[in-house]
Write a protein that holds these residues in place. Structure first.
Motif, mmCIF file in Angstrom:
data_model
loop_
_atom_site.group_PDB
_atom_site.id
_atom_site.type_symbol
_atom_site.label_atom_id
_atom_site.label_comp_id
_atom_site.label_asym_id
_atom_site.label_seq_id
_atom_site.Cartn_x
_atom_site.Cartn_y
_atom_site.Cartn_z
ATOM 1 N N LEU A 33 0.833 -1.209 0.000
ATOM 2 C CA LEU A 33 0.000 0.000 0.000
ATOM 3 C C LEU A 33 0.864 1.255 0.000
ATOM 4 N N VAL A 70 -9.013 -2.503 -1.973
ATOM 5 C CA VAL A 70 -8.099 -1.390 -1.719
ATOM 6 C C VAL A 70 -7.089 -1.229 -2.848
ATOM 7 N N LEU A 87 -3.915 1.835 -6.404
ATOM 8 C CA LEU A 87 -4.815 2.004 -5.262
ATOM 9 C C LEU A 87 -6.188 2.453 -5.732
ATOM 10 N N GLY A 91 -8.261 2.433 -0.945
ATOM 11 C CA GLY A 91 -6.862 2.095 -0.719
ATOM 12 C C GLY A 91 -5.990 3.321 -0.530
#
Length: 123
Positions: A33, A70, A87, A91
């Motif tokens: 992420l 996400v 993303l 996210g």
């Protein structure tokens, strides 16, 4: 008993942190992420950014994050195969929430190195 909106159980979660941890659980998911914050990445780019992760684990964690909505996976249906990960808005908000943890880790890295070295020495 008084409950607060951020701490009362909703949807099977004990609190907001519980919900967050269910998404980012796994050693590599927070790093995925974090690295996708700068824009879409191909699988190979992510693999190089996260040394030590196996292909099997990275692929599974990418699938989990996609299932949790996400990140999105775009397959360009080309030969050789070209796929990238980005993303979603959900996210992006989660990745932005991880940034303060990164800052904390950077600010306290020397102390963490010392702590872990002492733990290893006593093990």
């Amino acid at each position: 008993m008084t409950t607060h909106p951020q701490t009362c159980g909703t949807g099977g979660f004990s609190c907001g942190l519980d919900a967050t941890l269910r998404i980012i659980s796994g050693k590599w998911k927070p790093l995925v992420l974090f690295f996708l914050r700068d824009g879409p990445k191909r699988y190979g780019e992510l693999k190089r950014m996260i040394p030590g992760v196996s292909d099997k684990v990275l692929i599974q964690q990418l699938k989990d994050l996609e299932a949790d909505r996400v990140l999105s996976r775009t397959d360009y249906k080309e030969v050789p195969p070209r796929v990238d990960y980005a993303l979603t808005p959900l996210g992006r908000s989660l990745a932005d929430a991880i940034v303060p943890l990164c800052t904390w880790g950077t600010e306290n890295m020397a102390e963490m190195v010392s702590i872990f070295a002492k733990q290893e020495a006593s093990a």
